[in-house]
Design an enzyme around this catalytic site. Structure first.
Site, PDB file in Angstrom:
ATOM      1  N   ASP A  30      54.409  -0.960  32.904  1.00  0.00           N
ATOM      2  CA  ASP A  30      55.084  -2.081  32.265  1.00  0.00           C
ATOM      3  C   ASP A  30      54.420  -3.389  32.697  1.00  0.00           C
ATOM      4  O   ASP A  30      54.203  -3.618  33.898  1.00  0.00           O
ATOM      5  CB  ASP A  30      56.562  -2.107  32.661  1.00  0.00           C
ATOM      6  CG  ASP A  30      57.271  -3.322  32.096  1.00  0.00           C
ATOM      7  OD1 ASP A  30      57.506  -3.357  30.882  1.00  0.00           O
ATOM      8  OD2 ASP A  30      57.559  -4.249  32.879  1.00  0.00           O
ATOM      9  N   PRO A  31      54.083  -4.277  31.748  1.00  0.00           N
ATOM     10  CA  PRO A  31      53.369  -5.499  32.118  1.00  0.00           C
ATOM     11  C   PRO A  31      54.163  -6.433  33.018  1.00  0.00           C
ATOM     12  O   PRO A  31      53.595  -7.077  33.908  1.00  0.00           O
ATOM     13  CB  PRO A  31      53.063  -6.152  30.765  1.00  0.00           C
ATOM     14  CG  PRO A  31      54.031  -5.544  29.809  1.00  0.00           C
ATOM     15  CD  PRO A  31      54.258  -4.156  30.299  1.00  0.00           C
TER      16      PRO A  31
ATOM     17  N   GLY B  92      70.533 -10.320  31.227  1.00  0.00           N
ATOM     18  CA  GLY B  92      69.508  -9.599  30.488  1.00  0.00           C
ATOM     19  C   GLY B  92      69.853  -8.154  30.204  1.00  0.00           C
ATOM     20  O   GLY B  92      69.364  -7.567  29.236  1.00  0.00           O
TER      21      GLY B  92
ATOM     22  N   MET C 186      60.378  -5.565  34.377  1.00  0.00           N
ATOM     23  CA  MET C 186      59.977  -6.165  35.641  1.00  0.00           C
ATOM     24  C   MET C 186      60.974  -5.867  36.758  1.00  0.00           C
ATOM     25  O   MET C 186      60.623  -5.898  37.936  1.00  0.00           O
ATOM     26  CB  MET C 186      59.836  -7.681  35.479  1.00  0.00           C
ATOM     27  CG  MET C 186      61.152  -8.427  35.300  1.00  0.00           C
ATOM     28  SD  MET C 186      60.973 -10.221  35.385  1.00  0.00           S
ATOM     29  CE  MET C 186      60.224 -10.551  33.816  1.00  0.00           C
TER      30      MET C 186
ATOM     31  N   HIS D  85      68.333 -15.111 -17.307  1.00  0.00           N
ATOM     32  CA  HIS D  85      67.645 -13.835 -17.517  1.00  0.00           C
ATOM     33  C   HIS D  85      66.137 -14.005 -17.529  1.00  0.00           C
ATOM     34  O   HIS D  85      65.414 -13.091 -17.940  1.00  0.00           O
ATOM     35  CB  HIS D  85      68.102 -13.195 -18.827  1.00  0.00           C
ATOM     36  CG  HIS D  85      69.564 -12.879 -18.844  1.00  0.00           C
ATOM     37  ND1 HIS D  85      70.135 -11.970 -17.994  1.00  0.00           N
ATOM     38  CD2 HIS D  85      70.573 -13.388 -19.594  1.00  0.00           C
ATOM     39  CE1 HIS D  85      71.434 -11.913 -18.223  1.00  0.00           C
ATOM     40  NE2 HIS D  85      71.731 -12.763 -19.186  1.00  0.00           N
TER      41      HIS D  85
END
Length: 364
Positions: free
Chosen positions: A344-345, A282, A291, A35
């Protein structure tokens, strides 16, 4: 028949009362109560193995070295799971290991609210107790007892003929192509990070650049005179150096493409085979804002019409991602951000790779 000892680096917070931490910055307590009652001994903060060694010494004085025990490794409240695993490993490497037959935990089985500590409890085993501890129980919070066994060490299988198939070789045209693509990706690091920061964690450019630098550093070791072996070697490099899900997926892409090219497929069809495997594992497809939105139309155009049309298709595919207000794959899919207006990168990087390849081809 049961001995138990706890240690903590902090006191707990009592609901409805101001929190008062009696611990110094580099102090811990040994033998504290469940405790939060003060411990019997103040000790300095040390590494997990040293703390466990101190506890093992105290506990051993109350244990019979001729019998077996079950060990309960208890989280007193706020120790992270990773650190509890480090503690468990330290206990099983300590002087207690030779008498421990069963382990229970690590887990928060009896907590002292949010105390940053743990306790070790050992119970003397006999046939009845061992049977009871190994028996299935209803409560999901109870961690079943498990026997302590040495880990099986399995030697890693070596790919037959891999080193022979990938001996370094030179091809000036392939070398220029690989170097040009890598240099373009490295130059895009800041741009890609900026695009990724709109929905992700802002590291796409750094991740891609790391992979590209790794390939460039190993350029003299690549089997450049053998296209299929070159693709396979690039896949190996990316899997080891690039990191993140993109590194794994691109490794799958190049490895599958290498296998198809080695089996007699054209380069375009081999790359499409790589894309198929990458999307299979994926899960992303056209329209998911990845991608793939640039890579799939580019590779189909490459197969049907040639490099110039592939570059145009890649650029159109990348630009189309700016009109997709939500991603359906990748990190930005579960962040839930509205992304309209941002390219999108990954798709942008693909378009830049094809543009760099066209420029190299025209210069030649």
């Amino acid at each position: 028949d049961i001995v138990s000892l706890g240690m903590s680096l902090s006191s707990c917070s009592i609901p409805g009362q101001p929190h008062e931490d009696r611990f110094g910055e580099n102090d811990g307590e040994l033998g504290l109560g469940i405790h939060g009652e003060p411990g019997v001994e103040r000790i300095a903060v040390q590494t997990a193995d040293k703390l466990v060694a101190i506890m093992a010494e105290r506990l051993s004085a109350r244990l019979d070295p001729a019998v077996s025990y079950a060990l309960l490794i208890n989280n007193l409240g706020s120790v992270p799971p990773l650190e509890m695993s480090v503690i468990a490993n330290a206990v099983l490497a300590s002087s207690l290991a030779k008498i421990i037959k069963l382990t229970i935990g690590p887990g928060p089985l009896m907590t002292a609210l949010n105390m940053n500590g743990f306790s070790l409890s050992l119970i003397r085993l006999d046939a009845v107790r061992e049977t009871a501890l190994l028996a299935p129980v209803g409560p999901h919070a109870w961690t079943p007892a498990k026997p302590v066994v040495a880990p099986d060490v399995v030697p890693m299988a070596k790919a037959a003929g891999k080193s022979a198939a990938r001996k370094p070789s030179q091809d000036a045209r392939t070398r220029r192509l690989v170097a040009t693509i890598c240099e373009r990706l490295i130059a895009l690091e800041t741009t890609l990070n900026g695009l990724d920061a709109k929905a992700g964690d802002g590291d796409t450019g750094s991740t891609v650049a790391t992979g590209a630098r790794s390939v460039l550093e190993r350029l003299d070791t690549l089997p450049l005179a053998e296209p299929s072996a070159t693709l396979g070697a690039i896949g190996d490099i990316l899997s080891a150096s690039m990191g993140g899900s993109s590194g794994v997926l691109l490794s799958i892409f190049f490895t599958a493409a290498a296998q198809a090219l080695g089996g007699g497929a054209s380069l375009a069809k081999a790359l499409l085979a790589g894309l198929e495997r990458m999307t299979f594992y994926g899960g992303a497809g056209m329209g998911d804002r990845t991608m793939v939105d640039a890579l799939e139309p580019a590779l189909k155009a490459l197969d049907a019409k040639g490099l110039d049309e592939a570059a145009i298709a890649a650029r159109h595919g990348a630009e189309a991602t700016s009109a997709m207000d939500r991603a359906k794959a990748g990190r930005s899919a579960y962040v839930g951000s509205k992304l309209q207006g941002a390219v999108d990168p990954g798709a942008y990087a693909v378009a830049e790779v094809f543009a760099a390849t066209v420029a190299l081809h025209e210069a030649a």
